[in-house]
Motif scaffolding. Sequence first.
Motif, mmCIF file in Angstrom:
data_model
loop_
_atom_site.group_PDB
_atom_site.id
_atom_site.type_symbol
_atom_site.label_atom_id
_atom_site.label_comp_id
_atom_site.label_asym_id
_atom_site.label_seq_id
_atom_site.Cartn_x
_atom_site.Cartn_y
_atom_site.Cartn_z
ATOM 1 N N LEU A 165 0.843 -1.197 0.000
ATOM 2 C CA LEU A 165 0.000 0.000 0.000
ATOM 3 C C LEU A 165 0.883 1.253 0.000
ATOM 4 O O LEU A 165 0.641 2.185 -0.763
ATOM 5 C CB LEU A 165 -0.919 -0.007 1.230
ATOM 6 C CG LEU A 165 -1.934 1.138 1.300
ATOM 7 C CD1 LEU A 165 -2.939 0.997 0.161
ATOM 8 C CD2 LEU A 165 -2.655 1.104 2.636
ATOM 9 N N ASN A 166 1.916 1.238 0.833
ATOM 10 C CA ASN A 166 2.845 2.379 0.878
ATOM 11 C C ASN A 166 3.552 2.560 -0.457
ATOM 12 O O ASN A 166 3.739 3.682 -0.912
ATOM 13 C CB ASN A 166 3.883 2.185 1.997
ATOM 14 C CG ASN A 166 3.304 2.529 3.367
ATOM 15 O OD1 ASN A 166 2.255 3.150 3.444
ATOM 16 N ND2 ASN A 166 3.981 2.112 4.412
ATOM 17 N N ASP A 167 3.947 1.441 -1.070
ATOM 18 C CA ASP A 167 4.596 1.503 -2.379
ATOM 19 C C ASP A 167 3.665 2.134 -3.413
ATOM 20 O O ASP A 167 4.077 2.976 -4.202
ATOM 21 C CB ASP A 167 5.020 0.105 -2.843
ATOM 22 C CG ASP A 167 6.305 -0.356 -2.148
ATOM 23 O OD1 ASP A 167 6.914 0.474 -1.438
ATOM 24 O OD2 ASP A 167 6.677 -1.525 -2.324
ATOM 25 N N ASP A 168 2.388 1.716 -3.382
ATOM 26 C CA ASP A 168 1.408 2.267 -4.320
ATOM 27 C C ASP A 168 1.243 3.767 -4.111
ATOM 28 O O ASP A 168 1.192 4.539 -5.072
ATOM 29 C CB ASP A 168 0.042 1.575 -4.156
ATOM 30 C CG ASP A 168 0.014 0.209 -4.847
ATOM 31 O OD1 ASP A 168 0.975 -0.089 -5.592
ATOM 32 O OD2 ASP A 168 -0.957 -0.544 -4.640
ATOM 33 N N GLN A 169 1.147 4.161 -2.842
ATOM 34 C CA GLN A 169 0.986 5.589 -2.545
ATOM 35 C C GLN A 169 2.203 6.377 -3.009
ATOM 36 O O GLN A 169 2.067 7.454 -3.601
ATOM 37 C CB GLN A 169 0.785 5.802 -1.038
ATOM 38 C CG GLN A 169 -0.613 5.430 -0.578
ATOM 39 C CD GLN A 169 -0.783 5.631 0.927
ATOM 40 O OE1 GLN A 169 0.195 5.651 1.669
ATOM 41 N NE2 GLN A 169 -2.029 5.761 1.346
ATOM 42 N N GLU A 170 3.375 5.809 -2.780
ATOM 43 C CA GLU A 170 4.619 6.466 -3.204
ATOM 44 C C GLU A 170 4.647 6.606 -4.722
ATOM 45 O O GLU A 170 4.995 7.654 -5.261
ATOM 46 C CB GLU A 170 5.817 5.633 -2.716
ATOM 47 C CG GLU A 170 7.162 6.300 -2.955
ATOM 48 C CD GLU A 170 7.360 7.569 -2.142
ATOM 49 O OE1 GLU A 170 8.093 8.448 -2.605
ATOM 50 O OE2 GLU A 170 6.756 7.682 -1.046
ATOM 51 N N GLU A 171 4.237 5.518 -5.412
ATOM 52 C CA GLU A 171 4.201 5.540 -6.870
ATOM 53 C C GLU A 171 3.241 6.611 -7.376
ATOM 54 O O GLU A 171 3.551 7.347 -8.309
ATOM 55 C CB GLU A 171 3.764 4.158 -7.383
ATOM 56 C CG GLU A 171 4.467 3.740 -8.658
ATOM 57 C CD GLU A 171 4.172 2.298 -9.016
ATOM 58 O OE1 GLU A 171 3.304 2.105 -9.886
ATOM 59 O OE2 GLU A 171 4.781 1.403 -8.414
ATOM 60 N N MET A 172 2.073 6.707 -6.742
ATOM 61 C CA MET A 172 1.085 7.710 -7.136
ATOM 62 C C MET A 172 1.651 9.115 -6.929
ATOM 63 O O MET A 172 1.472 9.998 -7.767
ATOM 64 C CB MET A 172 -0.210 7.555 -6.315
ATOM 65 C CG MET A 172 -1.096 6.417 -6.779
ATOM 66 S SD MET A 172 -1.655 6.618 -8.492
ATOM 67 C CE MET A 172 -2.801 7.970 -8.279
ATOM 68 N N ARG A 173 2.342 9.287 -5.805
ATOM 69 C CA ARG A 173 2.936 10.605 -5.521
ATOM 70 C C ARG A 173 3.963 10.974 -6.586
ATOM 71 O O ARG A 173 3.991 12.096 -7.074
ATOM 72 C CB ARG A 173 3.607 10.589 -4.130
ATOM 73 C CG ARG A 173 2.891 11.501 -3.153
ATOM 74 C CD ARG A 173 3.744 11.960 -2.007
ATOM 75 N NE ARG A 173 4.556 10.945 -1.365
ATOM 76 C CZ ARG A 173 4.129 10.131 -0.400
ATOM 77 N NH1 ARG A 173 2.882 10.188 0.011
ATOM 78 N NH2 ARG A 173 4.952 9.265 0.145
ATOM 79 N N ILE A 174 4.782 10.006 -6.978
ATOM 80 C CA ILE A 174 5.805 10.241 -8.000
ATOM 81 C C ILE A 174 5.134 10.583 -9.331
ATOM 82 O O ILE A 174 5.531 11.528 -10.016
ATOM 83 C CB ILE A 174 6.734 9.008 -8.146
ATOM 84 C CG1 ILE A 174 7.619 8.877 -6.900
ATOM 85 C CG2 ILE A 174 7.597 9.124 -9.394
ATOM 86 C CD1 ILE A 174 8.395 7.582 -6.822
#
Length: 65
Positions: free
Chosen positions: A4-13
């Motif tokens: 979930l954190n990875d997905d959020q980070e990806e979305m932020r990027i």
Amino acid sequence: MDALNDDQEEMRIKKARLRKKRRQQITREFMQMMQDSTMESAAETMRWIGGIAVFIVIMCLIVPH
């Protein structure tokens, strides 16, 4: 949880990239606009100079020496 954190980070990027792209686009458009208006004013200035030069030449021809 980590995924979930990875997905959020990806979305932020991705969002940051989009914002950067958009900013660059706006900057490019602004530069293009400035260039266009500069070219227009230069052309107008040249027209004025040409008109004045023609006027001076005609006056020289009309006024007797």
